[in-house]
Design a protein around this motif. Structure first.
Motif, PDB file in Angstrom:
ATOM      1  N   ILE A   1      73.135 -34.494  50.612  1.00 59.82           N
ATOM      2  CA  ILE A   1      74.262 -35.060  49.845  1.00 59.82           C
ATOM      3  C   ILE A   1      75.043 -33.935  49.171  1.00 59.82           C
ATOM      4  CG2 ILE A   1      74.897 -36.591  47.933  1.00 59.82           C
ATOM      5  CD1 ILE A   1      72.153 -38.030  48.500  1.00 59.82           C
ATOM      6  N   ARG A   2      74.318 -32.917  48.707  1.00 58.26           N
ATOM      7  CA  ARG A   2      74.962 -31.804  47.997  1.00 58.26           C
ATOM      8  C   ARG A   2      75.863 -30.967  48.902  1.00 58.26           C
ATOM      9  NH1 ARG A   2      71.124 -31.352  43.559  1.00 58.26           N
ATOM     10  NH2 ARG A   2      69.455 -31.201  45.097  1.00 58.26           N
ATOM     11  N   GLU A   3      75.729 -31.115  50.196  1.00 55.59           N
ATOM     12  CA  GLU A   3      76.647 -30.416  51.087  1.00 55.59           C
ATOM     13  C   GLU A   3      78.068 -30.927  50.927  1.00 55.59           C
ATOM     14  OE1 GLU A   3      75.065 -30.888  54.984  1.00 55.59           O
ATOM     15  OE2 GLU A   3      73.211 -29.772  54.562  1.00 55.59           O
ATOM     16  N   ARG A   4      78.198 -32.158  50.405  1.00 55.50           N
ATOM     17  CA  ARG A   4      79.536 -32.731  50.194  1.00 55.50           C
ATOM     18  C   ARG A   4      79.875 -32.853  48.715  1.00 55.50           C
ATOM     19  NH1 ARG A   4      83.533 -35.397  52.720  1.00 55.50           N
ATOM     20  NH2 ARG A   4      84.550 -37.152  51.673  1.00 55.50           N
ATOM     21  N   TYR A   5      78.885 -33.218  47.906  1.00 58.18           N
ATOM     22  CA  TYR A   5      79.119 -33.437  46.476  1.00 58.18           C
ATOM     23  C   TYR A   5      78.109 -32.633  45.647  1.00 58.18           C
ATOM     24  CZ  TYR A   5      82.209 -37.420  47.375  1.00 58.18           C
ATOM     25  OH  TYR A   5      83.236 -38.215  47.777  1.00 58.18           O
ATOM     26  N   ARG A   6      78.601 -31.874  44.722  1.00 60.72           N
ATOM     27  CA  ARG A   6      77.717 -31.116  43.835  1.00 60.72           C
ATOM     28  C   ARG A   6      77.145 -32.033  42.749  1.00 60.72           C
ATOM     29  NH1 ARG A   6      77.151 -25.543  42.340  1.00 60.72           N
ATOM     30  NH2 ARG A   6      76.359 -25.335  40.203  1.00 60.72           N
ATOM     31  N   PHE A   7      75.850 -31.868  42.474  1.00 62.18           N
ATOM     32  CA  PHE A   7      75.198 -32.510  41.327  1.00 62.18           C
ATOM     33  C   PHE A   7      73.917 -31.739  41.066  1.00 62.18           C
ATOM     34  CE2 PHE A   7      73.895 -34.765  45.164  1.00 62.18           C
ATOM     35  CZ  PHE A   7      72.512 -34.777  45.062  1.00 62.18           C
ATOM     36  N   TYR A   8      73.250 -32.082  39.964  1.00 63.00           N
ATOM     37  CA  TYR A   8      72.099 -31.304  39.526  1.00 63.00           C
ATOM     38  C   TYR A   8      70.786 -32.054  39.723  1.00 63.00           C
ATOM     39  CZ  TYR A   8      75.375 -28.135  37.236  1.00 63.00           C
ATOM     40  OH  TYR A   8      76.388 -27.239  36.983  1.00 63.00           O
ATOM     41  N   ASP A   9      69.740 -31.275  40.039  1.00 67.13           N
ATOM     42  CA  ASP A   9      68.390 -31.807  39.907  1.00 67.13           C
ATOM     43  C   ASP A   9      68.082 -31.915  38.417  1.00 67.13           C
ATOM     44  OD1 ASP A   9      67.826 -31.841  42.649  1.00 67.13           O
ATOM     45  OD2 ASP A   9      67.250 -29.729  42.633  1.00 67.13           O
ATOM     46  N   TRP A  10      67.474 -33.015  38.016  1.00 62.79           N
ATOM     47  CA  TRP A  10      67.044 -33.166  36.632  1.00 62.79           C
ATOM     48  C   TRP A  10      65.567 -32.800  36.486  1.00 62.79           C
ATOM     49  CZ3 TRP A  10      69.821 -33.537  32.369  1.00 62.79           C
ATOM     50  CH2 TRP A  10      69.180 -33.882  31.174  1.00 62.79           C
ATOM     51  N   ASP A  11      64.775 -33.319  37.388  1.00 64.52           N
ATOM     52  CA  ASP A  11      63.335 -33.033  37.401  1.00 64.52           C
ATOM     53  C   ASP A  11      62.910 -32.997  38.861  1.00 64.52           C
ATOM     54  OD1 ASP A  11      60.608 -32.888  37.214  1.00 64.52           O
ATOM     55  OD2 ASP A  11      60.376 -34.585  35.834  1.00 64.52           O
ATOM     56  N   ARG A  12      63.007 -31.814  39.466  1.00 58.83           N
ATOM     57  CA  ARG A  12      62.774 -31.714  40.914  1.00 58.83           C
ATOM     58  C   ARG A  12      61.347 -32.082  41.279  1.00 58.83           C
ATOM     59  NH1 ARG A  12      66.015 -29.959  44.931  1.00 58.83           N
ATOM     60  NH2 ARG A  12      65.031 -29.206  46.846  1.00 58.83           N
ATOM     61  N   ALA A  13      60.406 -31.799  40.391  1.00 54.91           N
ATOM     62  CA  ALA A  13      59.011 -32.123  40.685  1.00 54.91           C
ATOM     63  C   ALA A  13      58.812 -33.618  40.859  1.00 54.91           C
ATOM     64  CB  ALA A  13      58.107 -31.598  39.566  1.00 54.91           C
ATOM     65  N   ASN A  14      59.644 -34.404  40.189  1.00 56.99           N
ATOM     66  CA  ASN A  14      59.552 -35.865  40.295  1.00 56.99           C
ATOM     67  C   ASN A  14      60.712 -36.460  41.100  1.00 56.99           C
ATOM     68  OD1 ASN A  14      57.123 -36.485  38.753  1.00 56.99           O
ATOM     69  ND2 ASN A  14      58.255 -35.665  36.997  1.00 56.99           N
ATOM     70  N   ARG A  15      61.384 -35.605  41.879  1.00 54.40           N
ATOM     71  CA  ARG A  15      62.476 -36.039  42.769  1.00 54.40           C
ATOM     72  C   ARG A  15      63.605 -36.714  42.000  1.00 54.40           C
ATOM     73  NH1 ARG A  15      61.717 -39.741  46.378  1.00 54.40           N
ATOM     74  NH2 ARG A  15      60.308 -40.956  45.076  1.00 54.40           N
ATOM     75  N   GLN A  16      63.862 -36.260  40.793  1.00 56.09           N
ATOM     76  CA  GLN A  16      64.863 -36.905  39.945  1.00 56.09           C
ATOM     77  C   GLN A  16      66.134 -36.063  39.887  1.00 56.09           C
ATOM     78  OE1 GLN A  16      64.770 -37.175  35.411  1.00 56.09           O
ATOM     79  NE2 GLN A  16      63.962 -39.185  35.983  1.00 56.09           N
ATOM     80  N   VAL A  17      67.259 -36.728  40.098  1.00 58.05           N
ATOM     81  CA  VAL A  17      68.559 -36.071  40.029  1.00 58.05           C
ATOM     82  C   VAL A  17      69.429 -36.800  39.007  1.00 58.05           C
ATOM     83  CG1 VAL A  17      68.450 -35.302  42.423  1.00 58.05           C
ATOM     84  CG2 VAL A  17      69.560 -37.489  41.885  1.00 58.05           C
ATOM     85  N   ARG A  18      70.501 -36.119  38.589  1.00 59.90           N
ATOM     86  CA  ARG A  18      71.447 -36.733  37.655  1.00 59.90           C
ATOM     87  C   ARG A  18      72.831 -36.765  38.284  1.00 59.90           C
ATOM     88  NH1 ARG A  18      73.841 -33.933  32.247  1.00 59.90           N
ATOM     89  NH2 ARG A  18      74.994 -32.877  33.906  1.00 59.90           N
ATOM     90  N   TRP A  19      73.448 -37.936  38.220  1.00 55.32           N
ATOM     91  CA  TRP A  19      74.819 -38.095  38.667  1.00 55.32           C
ATOM     92  C   TRP A  19      75.676 -38.519  37.477  1.00 55.32           C
ATOM     93  CZ3 TRP A  19      72.476 -41.688  42.874  1.00 55.32           C
ATOM     94  CH2 TRP A  19      71.905 -40.902  43.896  1.00 55.32           C
ATOM     95  N   MET A  20      76.775 -37.793  37.250  1.00 55.78           N
ATOM     96  CA  MET A  20      77.642 -38.066  36.104  1.00 55.78           C
ATOM     97  C   MET A  20      79.024 -38.502  36.567  1.00 55.78           C
ATOM     98  SD  MET A  20      75.848 -37.421  33.349  1.00 55.78           S
ATOM     99  CE  MET A  20      77.241 -37.621  32.226  1.00 55.78           C
TER     100      MET A  20
END
Length: 347
Positions: free
Chosen positions: A306-325
């Protein structure tokens, strides 16, 4: 000279968004001629009047450059050198301000766990002890964030419960309002209802995340709780010489409820994004979506696609959690294309 694509938007941060056109116009309107420096201008005077209208007659406003400066300066004004602040483990003052509260102000942060980023009296009580013990930093304030770093919103009753807990123990209450416009839009109530009327003593009033250009403010709701702000703002390098331009921006957000309308739009886009992915297999959600932030859980390889098209951040990579704002300029088309991109990455 334009160096970027003005039509490109991401879901990484509302800080990525530009400046509201109305705010740029307000800065232009404030330009020209001479106005007294360091806050003795007519725009800062008018801002003081508006803040009193919105937050109560005792409210005082101190424009600053950024949220870290607002938080650190406000907390410094609340506390003696031996004071400590109770906050959640996800609080921005703890995780994202480079140690500034401790290094610049010299105060101690007492961090407690909090479900969905919301402090409670029960959680605060685990660190609210040891007054008079010379070996322990003295817990003399609590700090909460509205809306929280995890995208949730405190109700006025929740704020009041924390404030009553703190005040009964002689502690002050600070609110980090980096996204306070999003909270006000979500609650659909006046600012005073969940700040002054709920027992908050000092507020960091955000603006940058809602379309301002380097302008935030400290709002003192109980002047008896703070001391030295006139000196501390300069000491902390937060005193603008040409303050009229910061004040004009903040005024623009209050004018015709511009800030509430733009924040409500960002919230609505976040709700649309979540609704579009709620039933998609492979996507989970970690926290309620009550403002303009979505915390999702999904396969990390899919997230990277997904990040190849839209930038966003990992929030907690160990728990596969990302943040979308979502931001004031996020469009329905942006959201729908992002939803389609997520679905394609998971298929």
């Amino acid at each position: 000279m334009r160096l970027h694509d003005p039509d490109r938007r991401t879901f990484a941060s509302d800080n990525y968004a530009g400046v509201l056109p109305e705010v740029l116009a307000a800065v232009a309107d404030a330009n020209g001629g001479h106005q007294i420096a360091y806050g003795e201008d007519v725009y800062t005077a008018r801002l003081g009047e508006v803040v009193k209208e919105r937050f109560g007659e005792r409210a005082e406003v101190f424009p600053v450059f950024n949220g870290t400066g607002a938080n650190v300066t406000a907390l410094t004004a609340l506390l003696p050198r031996w004071g400590a602040v109770i906050a959640t483990g996800s609080a921005h003052i703890h995780t994202d301000e480079g140690g500034a509260p401790e290094r610049v102000s010299g105060l101690k942060l007492l961090v407690v766990p909090a479900e969905h980023g919301k402090l409670t009296p029960a959680a605060a009580e685990t660190e609210a002890w040891g007054w008079g013990d010379e070996h322990r930093p003295q817990p003399l304030a609590v700090s909460i964030t509205q809306s929280t770093e995890l995208g949730t919103v405190y109700t006025p009753d929740e704020v009041r419960a924390i404030a009553d807990f703190a005040h009964e123990r002689g502690m002050a209450v600070h609110m980090d309002g980096a996204r306070i416009w999003n909270a006000a839009a979500a609650l659909d109530m006046p600012f005073a209802a969940f700040t002054k009327d709920a027992g908050v003593d000092v507020l960091s009033l955000g603006g940058t995340k809602n379309g301002l250009l380097g302008a935030e403010a400290i709002v003192v709701l109980d002047p008896e709780r703070v001391s030295g702000l006139h000196f501390l703002r300069k000491l902390n390098m937060q005193l603008a010489s040409k303050m009229r331009f910061a004040s004009a921006q903040l005024l623009a957000l209050f004018e015709d409820d511009l800030g509430l309308r733009t924040a409500a739009h960002a919230n609505a886009m976040a709700a649309r994004l979540r609704a579009g992915l709620e039933q998609v297999e492979g996507v989970g959600f970690s926290h309620p979506t009550q403002a303009n932030a979505i915390f999702a859980e999904l396969d990390l390889d899919a997230a990277d696609r997904i990040r190849e098209r839209y930038r966003f951040y990992d929030w907690d990579r160990a728990n596969r959690q990302v943040r979308w704002m979502c931001a004031f300029d996020t469009t329905e088309a942006d959201v729908d294309d992002f939803v389609a991109t997520v679905k394609a990455a998971l298929s």
